[in-house]
Design a protein around this motif. Structure first.
Motif, short mmCIF file in Angstrom:
data_model
loop_
_atom_site.label_atom_id
_atom_site.label_comp_id
_atom_site.label_asym_id
_atom_site.label_seq_id
_atom_site.Cartn_x
_atom_site.Cartn_y
_atom_site.Cartn_z
N ALA A 52 0.81 -1.22 0.00
CA ALA A 52 0.00 0.00 0.00
C ALA A 52 0.85 1.27 0.00
O ALA A 52 0.32 2.37 -0.17
N GLY A 90 1.87 -8.45 -6.63
CA GLY A 90 3.26 -8.34 -7.04
C GLY A 90 3.45 -8.70 -8.51
O GLY A 90 4.17 -8.01 -9.24
N LEU A 142 -2.10 3.46 -5.48
CA LEU A 142 -3.41 4.09 -5.67
C LEU A 142 -4.30 3.72 -4.49
O LEU A 142 -4.13 2.66 -3.89
P1 ATP Z 1 2.14 -10.74 -3.67
O1 ATP Z 1 3.34 -11.61 -3.38
O2 ATP Z 1 1.06 -10.79 -2.63
O3 ATP Z 1 1.60 -10.90 -5.04
P2 ATP Z 1 4.09 -8.61 -3.36
O4 ATP Z 1 4.42 -8.69 -1.91
O5 ATP Z 1 5.06 -9.09 -4.35
O6 ATP Z 1 2.64 -9.24 -3.62
P3 ATP Z 1 3.11 -5.93 -2.93
O7 ATP Z 1 4.19 -4.99 -2.60
O8 ATP Z 1 2.23 -6.40 -1.86
O9 ATP Z 1 3.77 -7.12 -3.76
O10 ATP Z 1 2.17 -5.29 -4.03
C1 ATP Z 1 2.65 -4.99 -5.32
C2 ATP Z 1 2.09 -3.69 -5.78
O11 ATP Z 1 0.66 -3.77 -5.80
C3 ATP Z 1 2.42 -2.52 -4.88
O12 ATP Z 1 3.68 -2.00 -5.22
C4 ATP Z 1 1.26 -1.58 -5.20
O13 ATP Z 1 1.48 -0.93 -6.42
C5 ATP Z 1 0.10 -2.54 -5.37
N1 ATP Z 1 -0.60 -2.74 -4.10
C6 ATP Z 1 -0.42 -3.73 -3.19
N2 ATP Z 1 -1.24 -3.57 -2.13
C7 ATP Z 1 -1.97 -2.46 -2.38
C8 ATP Z 1 -3.02 -1.76 -1.68
N3 ATP Z 1 -3.46 -2.18 -0.49
N4 ATP Z 1 -3.54 -0.65 -2.27
C9 ATP Z 1 -3.12 -0.21 -3.46
N5 ATP Z 1 -2.14 -0.83 -4.16
C10 ATP Z 1 -1.57 -1.93 -3.64
#
Ligand code: ATP
Length: 314
Positions: free
Chosen positions: A228, A256, A245
């Motif tokens: 987030a 991700g 966003l």
């Molecule tokens: P996952 O392994 O769960 O697929 P991750 O840990 O690799 O995810 P995150 O950093 O959680 O990746 O999320 C990737 C991107 O998604 C963030 O950089 C953001 O752009 C978007 N994102 C994630 N969570 C949110 C949220 N609560 N609100 C808005 N955008 C989010």
């Protein structure tokens, strides 16, 4: 030549659609998911060509995955059918309103039996980008060798290598994975990680410090996904930060991968680093605000939807 070649494991998914333990007669949704195919679908929806290399079983779930990927426009002509073992499976229970439990049935199954032989090095050498994740090298010795075959072929041909840590604690220890990731970071041009994942390879520190340390290992682009809080990148020594966003969180899984698809899409379009982060954030926002690992990924014509100030477009 294809825009992006990727390889890895994709499993069928049975996801409960109500809250509570699995029970006889409980409703569920059948789908599938895999980090690399999530990225491939995201790229395809944004108008890029993407080829996925992987193995599926000769069973209904294998057909389901292959047909759905084909339907999404992902090139599946390099997918191998392994007649000896079934397609892997994930079961997702919504145990309580706030706790999701995923069980994996994957060990020794089709996806994990990927070998270097499955990798068409000519295809990789002709691609615009190779994308790999840190899940595949954890699956088996042969899958790990397949990743290295692809990465070596890309490097030898000057094809940029994209690497997403995707650390999965159920598959291997932080120590084992950290050593493998260090090699992949050094071989990659574009690296994606979360803050905690990055600390598996470089000393823990501020976002800026961690990104700089990762960049010092070789990659020209280091991108930290920050949920987030959005994303932070160091590209050719210059740093960039973009906020996420504001959306309603429905299902965080796949954010991700969505981000990676958006970032790589913007990179392939020749956009600058801030715009790459922005498109990554937009795709991540789509992913978290729709149920499913990849189902919510946007088409190119929908990217601007997130800029709208009205909730209803008509
Ligand atoms: P996952 O392994 O769960 O697929 P991750 O840990 O690799 O995810 P995150 O950093 O959680 O990746 O999320 C990737 C991107 O998604 C963030 O950089 C953001 O752009 C978007 N994102 C994630 N969570 C949110 C949220 N609560 N609100 C808005 N955008 C989010």
């Amino acid at each position: 030549s294809v825009d992006v070649v990727t390889l890895g494991e994709t499993m069928a998914l049975v996801a409960a659609t109500t809250t509570g333990s699995f029970a006889v007669g409980a409703p569920a949704r059948i789908s599938f998911g895999g980090a690399e195919t999530n990225v491939a679908i995201g790229l395809s929806r944004l108008g890029h060509s993407a080829t996925w290399i992987g193995r599926l079983g000769a069973d209904p779930l294998g057909h389901l995955v292959k047909d759905a990927l084909r339907g999404e426009g992902v090139d599946v002509s390099h997918v191998r059918t392994d007649a000896e073992v079934p397609t892997g499976l994930m079961l997702r229970e919504h145990r309580t309103a706030d706790r999701v439990r995923v069980s994996y049935y994957r060990r020794g199954l089709a996806g994990s039996r990927l070998t270097p032989d499955d990798v068409d090095t000519g295809l990789v050498a002709a691609a615009r980008t190779l994308h790999v994740s840190g899940i595949t090298p954890a699956l088996s010795e042969s899958a790990r060798a397949a990743v290295h075959t692809a990465v070596d072929a890309a490097r030898a041909a000057g094809v940029p290598v994209s690497f997403d840590f995707n650390y999965r604690a159920a598959l291997w220890s932080v120590t084992e994975a950290g050593a493998a990731f260090r090699d992949l970071v050094a071989a990659a041009d574009i690296v994606f990680a979360g803050d905690e994942e990055a600390a598996m390879v470089v000393p823990a520190g501020s976002v800026e410090e961690v990104a700089k340390e990762l960049a010092a290992l070789g990659p020209a682009q280091v991108v930290l996904k920050r949920g987030a809080a959005g994303a932070y990148a160091v590209v050719d020594g210059e740093s960039f930060t973009e906020p996420a966003l504001a959306v309603s969180l429905i299902d965080p899984v796949g954010a991700g991968d969505a981000f990676v698809a958006g970032y790589l899409s913007a990179m392939l379009d020749g956009l600058d680093p801030a715009q790459r982060l922005r498109r990554g954030n937009v795709c991540g926002a789509f992913a978290v605000s729709v149920a499913g690992d990849w189902e919510g990924l946007p088409r190119r014509s929908e990217l601007a939807t997130m800029d709208a100030t009205e909730n209803v477009a008509r």
